[in-house]
Scaffold this motif. Structure first.
Motif, short mmCIF file in Angstrom:
data_model
loop_
_atom_site.label_atom_id
_atom_site.label_comp_id
_atom_site.label_asym_id
_atom_site.label_seq_id
_atom_site.Cartn_x
_atom_site.Cartn_y
_atom_site.Cartn_z
N MET A 52 31.31 26.87 33.85
CA MET A 52 32.76 26.10 33.56
C MET A 52 32.55 25.13 32.59
N ASP A 53 31.68 24.22 32.56
CA ASP A 53 31.28 23.24 31.55
C ASP A 53 31.15 24.07 30.10
N MET A 54 30.53 25.07 30.07
CA MET A 54 30.22 25.56 28.80
C MET A 54 31.48 26.07 28.15
N LEU A 55 32.61 26.06 28.85
CA LEU A 55 33.96 26.63 28.19
C LEU A 55 34.63 25.28 27.71
N LEU A 56 34.17 24.18 27.86
CA LEU A 56 35.01 22.95 27.44
C LEU A 56 35.00 22.76 25.87
N PRO A 57 34.14 22.88 25.45
CA PRO A 57 33.70 22.61 23.93
C PRO A 57 34.66 23.57 23.22
N GLY A 58 34.57 24.93 23.72
CA GLY A 58 35.22 25.85 23.00
C GLY A 58 36.82 25.79 23.29
N LEU A 59 37.34 25.47 24.40
CA LEU A 59 38.70 25.13 24.57
C LEU A 59 38.93 23.95 23.77
N LEU A 60 38.37 22.77 23.65
CA LEU A 60 38.76 21.88 22.72
C LEU A 60 39.06 22.31 21.31
N LEU A 61 37.83 22.97 20.94
CA LEU A 61 38.08 23.24 19.49
C LEU A 61 39.35 24.21 19.36
N GLY A 62 39.51 25.30 20.35
CA GLY A 62 40.67 25.94 20.26
C GLY A 62 41.85 25.18 20.17
N LEU A 63 41.98 24.27 20.97
CA LEU A 63 43.17 23.18 20.82
C LEU A 63 43.38 22.83 19.62
N LEU A 64 42.47 22.30 18.89
CA LEU A 64 42.52 21.50 17.55
C LEU A 64 42.94 22.69 16.56
N LEU A 65 42.29 23.97 16.41
CA LEU A 65 42.57 25.02 15.60
C LEU A 65 44.14 25.35 15.74
N GLY A 66 44.58 25.32 16.96
CA GLY A 66 46.06 25.43 17.17
C GLY A 66 46.81 24.66 16.55
N ALA A 67 46.45 23.29 16.74
CA ALA A 67 47.21 22.08 16.35
C ALA A 67 47.45 22.24 14.68
N CYS A 68 46.32 22.82 14.10
CA CYS A 68 46.33 22.86 12.72
C CYS A 68 46.93 24.32 12.30
N GLY A 69 47.11 25.01 13.03
CA GLY A 69 47.66 26.37 12.77
C GLY A 69 46.37 27.39 12.10
N GLY A 70 45.37 27.00 12.67
CA GLY A 70 44.00 27.83 12.04
C GLY A 70 43.99 29.10 12.38
N VAL A 71 43.11 29.24 13.32
CA VAL A 71 42.81 30.71 13.72
C VAL A 71 44.05 31.56 14.15
N GLY A 72 44.06 32.82 13.59
CA GLY A 72 45.33 33.47 13.84
C GLY A 72 46.37 33.36 12.87
N GLU A 73 46.34 32.34 11.83
CA GLU A 73 47.23 32.13 10.93
C GLU A 73 46.49 31.68 9.56
N PRO A 74 45.50 32.41 9.18
CA PRO A 74 44.58 32.15 7.98
C PRO A 74 45.58 32.06 6.70
N GLU A 75 46.74 32.63 6.63
CA GLU A 75 47.43 32.58 5.49
C GLU A 75 48.22 31.15 5.41
N ALA A 76 48.36 30.35 6.49
CA ALA A 76 48.98 29.26 6.73
C ALA A 76 47.90 27.83 6.34
N ALA A 77 47.71 27.57 5.31
CA ALA A 77 46.73 26.37 5.31
C ALA A 77 47.14 25.28 5.86
N PRO A 78 46.41 24.46 6.77
CA PRO A 78 47.04 23.19 7.38
C PRO A 78 47.22 22.15 6.28
N THR A 79 48.33 21.41 6.65
CA THR A 79 48.41 20.28 5.67
C THR A 79 47.64 19.19 5.84
N PRO A 80 47.48 18.19 5.13
CA PRO A 80 46.77 16.89 5.42
C PRO A 80 47.16 16.21 6.72
N GLU A 81 48.35 16.12 6.80
CA GLU A 81 49.01 15.45 8.09
C GLU A 81 48.58 16.17 9.34
#
Length: 387
Positions: free
Chosen positions: A1-30
């Motif tokens: 279970m603990d091994m899933l946490l870093p990946g989950l956190l990174l996934g949340l951060l990527l989602g907040a930036c519109g990253g993985v799954g939306e490569p055409e939408a570059a994140p804004t500096p904000e």
């Protein structure tokens, strides 16, 4: 279970930036800046600069040149050095150039806090300037690994940048070159000293009369008949460290002006505040009036990038170095024991010139004596010399 946490956190951060799954939408500096802030948890509280303020801030602090497309800047104030800035430049080369200037800014800013606010200087030392493509970022915060993961995660990975490492050491061959970023002119105390010796203060300016009156009060409190020069020095040093506080308002604007009088005895004796020159000239004046031989050294710190001043005292014919400012650092732990506090406030009390060099003090060594004696070195808790 603990091994899933870093990946989950990174996934949340990527989602907040519109990253993985939306490569055409570059994140804004904000978006990137917000992800970095979020990586620090709820403890991080910074102010977002409005669009109208960003351009001036970027030009003034990072020497930003050329055209940039977008930016987000989050800052603290006063003696809080935490800062997050993300800038989108027009070209990759522009971003690399900005990263280099951000690194220069980190070093210069660390020099402003080095010795005065050790905890803040440490944050700056650990801060990073990062680049990925056209994005450049400056990050100063507590959890740098999380912040870097957020930055690169928003930009679809990219890996960690190589560590920049500490500033390069001076080669020692060029000689001392003062930074000259601050007016380090010594306050003229001749009239005050003459009035002290004659007992007649009638000819003093109002400012000098106020300084002399406070000197009388301080010396009446600290110095008594029969004291040795060392005892007088210690009493004056400890009074100054207890009474004074570093003028933190110098961090509120890029000119580092601070409050009026912070470079001379008036600010320290009357107002209770000063920068290094205020501490050193106040110590010098009190020692002069107490009859103890003393000089003020105007030099630098942090590899000659920050103007600094301290003192030297002559006891039994031998010289010792004293840095009252660095013996009064801000940001100490409230839970520290009395003995830890005593050591902390006497780290630079009657040390050798070699010890000063090793603690990142620089000066024109041809203009002042070399301090080699250790008989009157005192760390705050050991047996007092001469007892």
């Amino acid at each position: 279970m603990d091994m899933l946490l870093p990946g989950l956190l990174l996934g949340l951060l990527l989602g907040a930036c519109g990253g993985v799954g939306e490569p055409e939408a570059a994140p804004t500096p904000e978006q990137i800046a917000r992800a970095i802030c979020d990586s620090q948890g709820e403890a991080l509280s910074l102010t977002s600069l409005e669009a109208a303020e960003r351009g001036d801030y970027l030009a003034e602090h990072y020497d930003l040149e050329g055209v940039w497309e977008d930016a987000a800047v989050y800052t603290a104030s006063g003696a809080d050095v935490r800062e997050i800035a993300v800038v989108l430049m027009e070209e990759d080369d522009d971003a690399n150039g900005l990263k280099a200037r951000m690194e220069d800014y980190l070093i210069e800013r660390q020099g402003d806090f080095f010795g005065y606010f050790p905890d803040q200087a440490k944050l700056l030392d650990e801060g990073r300037a990062l680049v990925k493509g056209r994005y450049a970022a400056l990050i100063v915060c507590e959890d740098m690994p999380a912040a870097e993961a957020a930055f690169y995660g928003c930009l679809e990975g990219g890996g960690a940048a190589p560590a920049s490492g500490p500033p390069a050491e001076n080669d020692g061959d060029a000689g001392f070159k003062p930074p000259n970023e601050t007016d380090m002119t010594l306050y003229d105390t001749e009239a005050i000293r003459r009035a002290w010796e004659s007992g007649d203060a009638a000819g003093l300016s109002e400012r000098d009369a106020d300084i002399l009156a406070r000197c009388r009060e301080v010396l009446d409190e600290c110095v008594s008949d029969g004291m040795s020069d060392f005892q007088k020095e210690l009493a004056i040093h400890d009074w100054l460290v207890e009474w004074g506080e570093y003028d933190q308002t110098v961090y509120d604007d890029p000119d580092h002006a601070g409050r009026e009088g912070n470079r001379d005895p008036y600010g320290m004796l009357v107002g209770g505040y000063g920068i290094c020159l205020g501490y050193a000239t106040t110590f010098q004046l009190l020692m002069d009036l107490a009859g103890v031989e003393c000089i003020t050294v105007v030099g630098a710190s942090f590899q000659s990038t920050s103007d600094h001043a301290w003192n030297m005292v002559r006891l039994d014919g031998e010289w010792y170095c004293v840095d009252p400012t660095w013996d009064d650092p801000s940001g100490g732990a409230a839970w520290a024991s009395p003995s830890a506090v005593a050591r902390r406030t006497h780290r630079y009390f009657n040390v050798t010139s070699r010890a000063m060099r090793e603690s990142d003090h620089q000066w024109d060594e041809t203009s002042v004596p070399e301090a080699t004696a250790e008989a009157y070195r005192w760390d705050g808790v050991s047996k007092l010399p001469g007892t």
